[in-house]
Design an enzyme around this catalytic site. Structure first.
Site, PDB file in Angstrom:
ATOM      1  N   ALA A   1      18.017  -9.384  12.664  1.00 42.64           N
ATOM      2  CA  ALA A   1      17.904 -10.837  12.790  1.00 42.64           C
ATOM      3  C   ALA A   1      16.823 -11.386  11.865  1.00 42.64           C
ATOM      4  CB  ALA A   1      17.594 -11.211  14.238  1.00 42.64           C
TER       5      ALA A   1
ATOM      6  N   TYR B   1      15.138  -6.405  13.915  1.00 38.51           N
ATOM      7  CA  TYR B   1      14.973  -6.208  12.478  1.00 38.51           C
ATOM      8  C   TYR B   1      16.092  -6.895  11.690  1.00 38.51           C
ATOM      9  CZ  TYR B   1      13.928  -3.631   8.154  1.00 38.51           C
ATOM     10  OH  TYR B   1      13.603  -3.281   6.863  1.00 38.51           O
TER      11      TYR B   1
ATOM     12  N   VAL C   1       0.279 -10.405   7.898  1.00 45.31           N
ATOM     13  CA  VAL C   1       1.113 -11.563   7.569  1.00 45.31           C
ATOM     14  C   VAL C   1       1.708 -12.230   8.807  1.00 45.31           C
ATOM     15  CG1 VAL C   1       1.648 -10.693   5.262  1.00 45.31           C
ATOM     16  CG2 VAL C   1       3.206 -10.196   7.173  1.00 45.31           C
TER      17      VAL C   1
ATOM     18  N   SER D   1       0.809  -1.224   0.000  1.00 47.04           N
ATOM     19  CA  SER D   1       0.000   0.000   0.000  1.00 47.04           C
ATOM     20  C   SER D   1       0.837   1.268   0.000  1.00 47.04           C
ATOM     21  CB  SER D   1      -0.940   0.014   1.208  1.00 47.04           C
ATOM     22  OG  SER D   1      -0.215   0.052   2.425  1.00 47.04           O
TER      23      SER D   1
ATOM     24  N   ILE E   1      16.852   3.810   1.443  1.00 47.64           N
ATOM     25  CA  ILE E   1      15.857   4.156   0.426  1.00 47.64           C
ATOM     26  C   ILE E   1      14.962   5.271   0.965  1.00 47.64           C
ATOM     27  CG2 ILE E   1      14.001   3.308  -1.040  1.00 47.64           C
ATOM     28  CD1 ILE E   1      16.722   2.021  -1.614  1.00 47.64           C
TER      29      ILE E   1
END
Length: 249
Positions: free
Chosen positions: A158, A156, A65, A15, A189
């Site tokens: 790991a 994060y 998820v 999204s 990014i």
């Protein structure tokens, strides 16, 4: 003919940010796209509108998820609504940054469940379909922190390192059935998340990048589009760092 014409793709966490850029790029390459989102239905529908404007079919599918049952339902619904599944891009992820000694069990478990567990659960569901049809391309979005670590991101880093190991294992298991699996590892990014960082942090990060510039979500999307296309038909089990030279030695 567009190189993804006739292909059906599922992109998780599509999204906004990198996920939205990936969904848009796949649509521009000719794919139909299932746009998964967790919380922002309006943003997901904007991506759907883009895909349709590019001439493709699209659906917005809500699923967390971190919930394995929801992952199976997500894949099943994609196949039902769009008629199949040729491409899977596991992009959905969260951050719960904290220093190691201050990190709570909740912060650790939430990131592992979403960023690693989610990739496993969606890939397991999609893999069954792809193996049956003896074709498919999977790309998992990892991170350069999986390669070098990062202060305040033990959870994060790991999880994203686990994504790389998972990708390579999946590639070995599914190759005999014609299914490829690769990963991309984005560096710094420009997204909403990085835009909120202090200038001093941004400049320090820029100095670590060989090209001395930050990437755009579209840079990651271009790498993904290549990896899921037939142009990469002899590439599997690989990790491409999209980082401007941040991690090469």
């Amino acid at each position: 003919m567009s190189r993804l014409e006739g292909k059906i793709a599922l992109v998780t966490g599509a999204s906004r940010g990198i996920g939205a850029a990936i969904a848009r790029r796949l649509a521009e390459e000719g794919a139909d796209v299932a746009v998964n989102y967790s919380g922002s239905e309006q943003a997901a529908r904007e991506v759907v509108s883009f895909v349709e404007g590019a001439g493709g079919r699209a659906v917005a599918l809500q699923a967390d998820v971190a919930d394995s049952a929801a992952c199976q339902a997500l894949v099943d619904t994609c196949i039902e609504r769009l008629g199949g599944l040729d491409i899977l891009v596991n992009n959905a992820g969260i951050t719960r940054d904290n220093l190691l000694v201050r990190m709570s069990d909740e912060e650790w478990n939430a990131v592992i469940a979403t960023n690693l567990g989610g990739v496993f659960a969606v890939t397991r569901a999609a893999g069954k379909h792809m193996m049956k049809h003896r074709a498919g391309a999977i790309v998992n979005v990892s991170s350069v922190v999986a390669l070098v670590g990062n202060r305040g991101q033990c959870n994060y880093a790991a999880a994203k390192a686990g994504v790389i190991a998972l990708t390579k294992s999946v590639a070995k298991e599914l190759a005999p059935r014609g299914v490829r699996a690769n990963a991309v590892a984005p560096g710094f990014i420009e997204t909403d998340m990085t835009g909120d960082l202090p200038d001093a942090v941004r400049e320090a990060a820029r100095e670590q990048i060989a090209l001395k510039s930050f990437g755009a979500p579209e840079d990651v999307a271009a790498a993904v589009a290549f990896l899921v296309s037939d142009d990469a038909q002899y590439i599997t089990g690989q990790v491409i760092a999209v980082d401007g030279g941040m991690t090469f030695v």
